[in-house]
Design an enzyme around this catalytic site. Structure first.
Site, PDB file in Angstrom:
ATOM      1  N   GLU A 138      23.053 -11.877   3.428  1.00 54.29           N
ATOM      2  CA  GLU A 138      22.589 -10.579   2.949  1.00 54.29           C
ATOM      3  C   GLU A 138      23.385 -10.191   1.706  1.00 54.29           C
ATOM      4  O   GLU A 138      24.563 -10.544   1.571  1.00 54.29           O
ATOM      5  CB  GLU A 138      22.757  -9.530   4.046  1.00 54.29           C
ATOM      6  CG  GLU A 138      21.811  -9.713   5.223  1.00 54.29           C
ATOM      7  CD  GLU A 138      20.353  -9.790   4.802  1.00 54.29           C
ATOM      8  OE1 GLU A 138      19.891  -8.858   4.109  1.00 54.29           O
ATOM      9  OE2 GLU A 138      19.675 -10.772   5.131  1.00 54.29           O
ATOM     10  N   ASN A 153     -40.916  10.587  -3.562  1.00 61.28           N
ATOM     11  CA  ASN A 153     -40.290  10.900  -4.834  1.00 61.28           C
ATOM     12  C   ASN A 153     -39.679  12.296  -4.746  1.00 61.28           C
ATOM     13  O   ASN A 153     -40.367  13.262  -4.468  1.00 61.28           O
ATOM     14  CB  ASN A 153     -41.341  10.850  -5.955  1.00 61.28           C
ATOM     15  CG  ASN A 153     -40.668  10.885  -7.322  1.00 61.28           C
ATOM     16  OD1 ASN A 153     -39.823  11.734  -7.585  1.00 61.28           O
ATOM     17  ND2 ASN A 153     -41.033   9.960  -8.189  1.00 61.28           N
ATOM     18  N   ARG A 177      12.537   6.470   1.302  1.00 58.12           N
ATOM     19  CA  ARG A 177      12.264   6.495  -0.137  1.00 58.12           C
ATOM     20  C   ARG A 177      10.807   6.833  -0.473  1.00 58.12           C
ATOM     21  O   ARG A 177      10.488   7.086  -1.629  1.00 58.12           O
ATOM     22  CB  ARG A 177      12.644   5.145  -0.764  1.00 58.12           C
ATOM     23  CG  ARG A 177      14.121   5.085  -1.109  1.00 58.12           C
ATOM     24  CD  ARG A 177      14.473   3.753  -1.718  1.00 58.12           C
ATOM     25  NE  ARG A 177      14.508   2.685  -0.728  1.00 58.12           N
ATOM     26  CZ  ARG A 177      14.470   1.393  -1.020  1.00 58.12           C
ATOM     27  NH1 ARG A 177      14.358   1.016  -2.268  1.00 58.12           N
ATOM     28  NH2 ARG A 177      14.537   0.492  -0.069  1.00 58.12           N
ATOM     29  N   ASP A 185       5.826  -3.255   6.356  1.00 50.37           N
ATOM     30  CA  ASP A 185       5.755  -2.771   4.970  1.00 50.37           C
ATOM     31  C   ASP A 185       5.575  -3.916   3.972  1.00 50.37           C
ATOM     32  O   ASP A 185       5.874  -3.773   2.803  1.00 50.37           O
ATOM     33  CB  ASP A 185       7.001  -1.938   4.633  1.00 50.37           C
ATOM     34  CG  ASP A 185       8.280  -2.757   4.674  1.00 50.37           C
ATOM     35  OD1 ASP A 185       8.226  -3.955   5.026  1.00 50.37           O
ATOM     36  OD2 ASP A 185       9.349  -2.200   4.342  1.00 50.37           O
ATOM     37  N   ASN A 238     -28.950  22.204   4.502  1.00 51.35           N
ATOM     38  CA  ASN A 238     -28.718  21.651   5.846  1.00 51.35           C
ATOM     39  C   ASN A 238     -27.798  22.498   6.692  1.00 51.35           C
ATOM     40  O   ASN A 238     -27.731  22.324   7.896  1.00 51.35           O
ATOM     41  CB  ASN A 238     -28.151  20.225   5.735  1.00 51.35           C
ATOM     42  CG  ASN A 238     -26.838  20.183   4.957  1.00 51.35           C
ATOM     43  OD1 ASN A 238     -26.635  20.953   4.022  1.00 51.35           O
ATOM     44  ND2 ASN A 238     -25.954  19.302   5.340  1.00 51.35           N
ATOM     45  N   GLY A 284      11.502   1.456  10.668  1.00 46.05           N
ATOM     46  CA  GLY A 284      12.199   2.116   9.557  1.00 46.05           C
ATOM     47  C   GLY A 284      11.496   3.414   9.181  1.00 46.05           C
ATOM     48  O   GLY A 284      10.273   3.520   9.291  1.00 46.05           O
ATOM     49  N   ASN A 301      15.000 -14.471   0.900  1.00 44.99           N
ATOM     50  CA  ASN A 301      14.309 -14.332   2.183  1.00 44.99           C
ATOM     51  C   ASN A 301      13.263 -13.225   2.075  1.00 44.99           C
ATOM     52  O   ASN A 301      13.583 -12.093   1.716  1.00 44.99           O
ATOM     53  CB  ASN A 301      15.354 -13.961   3.250  1.00 44.99           C
ATOM     54  CG  ASN A 301      14.731 -13.608   4.587  1.00 44.99           C
ATOM     55  OD1 ASN A 301      13.650 -14.086   4.926  1.00 44.99           O
ATOM     56  ND2 ASN A 301      15.426 -12.762   5.352  1.00 44.99           N
ATOM     57  N   ARG A 328     -43.440  30.005  -3.849  1.00 42.81           N
ATOM     58  CA  ARG A 328     -42.709  30.657  -4.938  1.00 42.81           C
ATOM     59  C   ARG A 328     -43.578  31.817  -5.405  1.00 42.81           C
ATOM     60  O   ARG A 328     -44.770  31.879  -5.091  1.00 42.81           O
ATOM     61  CB  ARG A 328     -42.456  29.673  -6.082  1.00 42.81           C
ATOM     62  CG  ARG A 328     -43.740  29.198  -6.720  1.00 42.81           C
ATOM     63  CD  ARG A 328     -43.531  28.148  -7.795  1.00 42.81           C
ATOM     64  NE  ARG A 328     -44.810  27.856  -8.413  1.00 42.81           N
ATOM     65  CZ  ARG A 328     -45.229  26.637  -8.726  1.00 42.81           C
ATOM     66  NH1 ARG A 328     -44.479  25.583  -8.467  1.00 42.81           N
ATOM     67  NH2 ARG A 328     -46.396  26.469  -9.292  1.00 42.81           N
TER      68      ARG A 328
HETATM   69  C1  UD1 Z   1      15.590  -7.662   5.153  1.00 41.81           C
HETATM   70  C2  UD1 Z   1      16.286  -8.993   5.379  1.00 41.81           C
HETATM   71  C3  UD1 Z   1      16.566  -9.651   4.022  1.00 41.81           C
HETATM   72  C4  UD1 Z   1      15.264  -9.815   3.278  1.00 41.81           C
HETATM   73  C5  UD1 Z   1      14.553  -8.480   3.140  1.00 41.81           C
HETATM   74  C6  UD1 Z   1      13.179  -8.683   2.562  1.00 41.81           C
HETATM   75  C7  UD1 Z   1      17.639  -8.714   7.385  1.00 41.81           C
HETATM   76  C8  UD1 Z   1      18.993  -8.488   7.921  1.00 41.81           C
HETATM   77  N1  UD1 Z   1      17.528  -8.756   6.065  1.00 41.81           N
HETATM   78  O1  UD1 Z   1      16.507  -6.816   4.477  1.00 41.81           O
HETATM   79  O2  UD1 Z   1      17.176 -10.913   4.219  1.00 41.81           O
HETATM   80  O3  UD1 Z   1      15.504 -10.380   1.991  1.00 41.81           O
HETATM   81  O4  UD1 Z   1      14.384  -7.872   4.427  1.00 41.81           O
HETATM   82  O5  UD1 Z   1      12.564  -7.459   2.298  1.00 41.81           O
HETATM   83  O6  UD1 Z   1      16.706  -8.887   8.151  1.00 41.81           O
HETATM   84  N2  UD1 Z   1      13.490  -2.486  10.818  1.00 41.81           N
HETATM   85  C9  UD1 Z   1      13.327  -2.018  12.095  1.00 41.81           C
HETATM   86  N3  UD1 Z   1      14.439  -1.675  12.803  1.00 41.81           N
HETATM   87  C10 UD1 Z   1      15.692  -1.800  12.317  1.00 41.81           C
HETATM   88  C11 UD1 Z   1      15.848  -2.275  11.006  1.00 41.81           C
HETATM   89  C12 UD1 Z   1      14.727  -2.615  10.276  1.00 41.81           C
HETATM   90  O7  UD1 Z   1      12.209  -1.913  12.585  1.00 41.81           O
HETATM   91  O8  UD1 Z   1      16.633  -1.483  13.037  1.00 41.81           O
HETATM   92  C13 UD1 Z   1      12.308  -2.861  10.038  1.00 41.81           C
HETATM   93  C14 UD1 Z   1      12.079  -1.967   8.843  1.00 41.81           C
HETATM   94  O9  UD1 Z   1      11.181  -0.904   9.166  1.00 41.81           O
HETATM   95  C15 UD1 Z   1      11.439  -2.922   7.839  1.00 41.81           C
HETATM   96  C16 UD1 Z   1      12.042  -4.275   8.206  1.00 41.81           C
HETATM   97  O10 UD1 Z   1      12.503  -4.154   9.535  1.00 41.81           O
HETATM   98  O11 UD1 Z   1      10.048  -3.014   8.034  1.00 41.81           O
HETATM   99  C17 UD1 Z   1      13.167  -4.705   7.270  1.00 41.81           C
HETATM  100  O12 UD1 Z   1      14.252  -3.826   7.389  1.00 41.81           O
HETATM  101  P1  UD1 Z   1      15.134  -3.408   6.145  1.00 41.81           P
HETATM  102  O13 UD1 Z   1      16.235  -2.553   6.627  1.00 41.81           O
HETATM  103  O14 UD1 Z   1      14.285  -2.898   5.061  1.00 41.81           O
HETATM  104  O15 UD1 Z   1      15.753  -4.824   5.715  1.00 41.81           O
HETATM  105  P2  UD1 Z   1      16.314  -5.224   4.313  1.00 41.81           P
HETATM  106  O16 UD1 Z   1      17.664  -4.657   4.129  1.00 41.81           O
HETATM  107  O17 UD1 Z   1      15.323  -4.965   3.269  1.00 41.81           O
HETATM  108 CA    CA Z   2      13.455  -3.562   3.005  1.00 44.88          CA
END
Ligand code: UD1
Ligand code: CA
Length: 449
Positions: free
Chosen positions: A157, A363, A16, A106, A372, A12, A172, A426
């Site tokens: 979701e 001392n 933000r 993250d 330096n 990701g 989750n 000095r």
């Molecule tokens: C996800 C979960 C959700 C959970 C939430 C917790 C899914 C579908 N949903 O949602 O159930 O409550 O996390 O925070 O899994 N990432 C990738 N590649 C992608 C998409 C995401 O590497 O294509 C990584 C992101 O960098 C991040 C993590 O996966 O570290 C979660 O992705 P994000 O899109 O934030 O999921 P949420 O919508 O928060």
């Molecule tokens: Ca997230």
């Protein structure tokens, strides 16, 4: 180490965060978020890691390899969802034995104990385990769904949830584990993208597993531990949680913190027993604090070691390579960089010591400066055991002061001084008897005219 495998999702962009730095490289307690996740996995005995990054995120892979040189880095070409991200790492776990855990880069506060609980559930017969938590505000999270026998049946979701499902608060965390690579691959192959986001949701694996009569279970964690960092504000919250843990660990180890909330540690701070730390101290990465050390208020310390019984501060700065031996004293407004201060030596006031060694029981007077840097290169200053450096001395490096030597106050020392010698460099004092009285009288006469 078990046969287990962890896949850490970090593709990701972290929009933000409003940052040029990929999100998982933002630091908590001195280490990138990704490093915390890798360490937690390793501490839980998960021996192998795959990191999934986005295109152009080489720095993320490098940061991961710096922590775990055996980790494998995979690029997910397009962010098509969490299931697609896991698929990007499939070459790593396909055919592998042992469980596979999916972690988020993250979510840096996750503890090894919780991962061990997840592994325990798999060993006890679960095919799939989800780390769930009770959210005070569940908005944005996937909700855990249970069947009438109380068994985990699916994850919905937010965008796809009914009003009744949205009212659920057991969520989750995102962290999921699979009994084996085979279980995971079988489920992944059947995950589609027919949902509100048009994404491949890893969370669909739960309902698919249930349809296959596999056992899906939940391990509960507290909300703090699975806090996901999406913004700078959340990063600050995570930092506060992390600092609370580090402070609690230091105190549990036998350190006294007068105002814990004002002391900041790093992920790797090593701290002994009967250490006292006064308020407003910042401890950067790479610091070792031995037993019985006192650190007074307002010190800044990084990549430094402080020997048993030493005292530091108030208002001292220990920079990389500062090594204080037993019972050394470093006082107020003193900066030390790349220098050894031997046992019992004192550097108590207003001093800069850089690229130097100070012998035992030497001392160093107030206002001493090791010069330096000549504008091109750095040079060393060596000060022998028991030497006495008078106040306001400049030691122009490279220079060596012998054991037991004595430097007159205000000297600018440019040549080596032998053991036990006195060096004074000095201008000699020029004195004129009665001069001041004569001038005063003359001025008084001029004024009265
Ligand atoms: C996800 C979960 C959700 C959970 C939430 C917790 C899914 C579908 N949903 O949602 O159930 O409550 O996390 O925070 O899994 N990432 C990738 N590649 C992608 C998409 C995401 O590497 O294509 C990584 C992101 O960098 C991040 C993590 O996966 O570290 C979660 O992705 P994000 O899109 O934030 O999921 P949420 O919508 O928060
Ligand atoms: Ca997230």
């Amino acid at each position: 180490m078990t046969q287990a495998f962890s896949i850490i999702l970090a593709a990701g962009k972290g929009t933000r965060m409003k940052s040029d730095l990929p999100k998982v490289l933002h630091r908590l307690a001195g280490a990138p978020m990704l490093a915390h996740v890798l360490r937690a996995a390793a501490a839980a005995g998960i021996g192998r890691a795959g990191i999934v990054v986005g295109p152009g995120m080489e720095a993320v892979g490098e940061a991961g390899l710096a922590v775990d040189p055996k980790a494998q880095v995979f690029v997910q070409p397009e962010q098509l969802g969490t299931a697609d991200a896991v698929k990007a790492a499939a070459p790593a776990f396909e055919g592998a034995k042992g469980p596979v855990l999916v972690l988020y880069g993250d979510t840096p506060l996750l503890r090894a104990e919780t991962l061990k609980a997840v592994l325990g559930e798999l060993e006890a017969g679960a095919d799939l385990v989800v780390i769930g938590f009770e959210a005070s505000d569940p908005t944005g999270y996937g909700r855990l769904l249970f069947d009438d026998k109380g068994r985990l049946a699916g994850i919905r979701e937010e965008k796809d949830a009914s009003a009744a499902e949205r009212a659920l608060t057991l969520c989750n965390s995102g962290i999921m584990a699979f009994r084996s690579a085979e279980t995971l691959s079988g489920l992944l192959a059947r995950i589609g993208n027919d949902n509100a986001n048009g994404e491949y949701y890893l969370t669909d694996a739960v309902a698919l597993a249930r349809a296959d009569d596999l056992q899906a279970r939940v391990v509960l964690s507290n909300a703090e531990e699975v806090l996901g960092v999406n913004s700078r504000a959340e990063l600050a919250v995570a930092e506060e949680f992390m600092q609370r843990r580090l402070r609690a660990a230091a105190m549990a180890h036998g350190a006294t913190l007068l105002a814990p909330e004002t002391v900041f540690f790093s992920y790797d701070t090593v701290i002994g027993r009967d250490v006292t730390i006064e308020p407003n101290v910042i401890v950067g990465p790479g610091v070792r604090i031995a037993d019985g050390v006192t650190i007074r208020g307002f010190c800044h310390i990084e990549q430094a070691s402080i020997g048993e019984g030493a005292t530091v501060g108030p208002f001292a700065r220990l920079r990389p390579g500062a090594a204080l031996a037993k019972d050394a004293h470093v006082g107020n407004f003193v900066e030390i960089k790349n220098a050894e201060v031997a046992e019992g030596a004192k550097v108590n006031h207003l001093t800069y010591i850089g690229d130097a060694s100070i012998g035992a029981k030497a001392n160093i007077g107030a206002g001493t400066v090791t010069c330096n840097y000549d504008g091109f290169a750095k040079h060393r200053t060596e000060i022998g055991a028991g030497a006495f450096i008078g106040s306001n001395t400049s030691l122009v490096a490279p220079v060596k002061i012998g054991d037991g030597a004595y430097i007159g106050s205000g000297s600018v020392i440019t040549k080596d001084v032998p053991d036990d010698a006195l060096a004074v460099a000095r201008a000699p004092q020029d004195e004129r008897a009665g001069w001041a009285a004569k001038v005063r009288a003359r001025r008084a006469r001029a004024k009265s005219k």
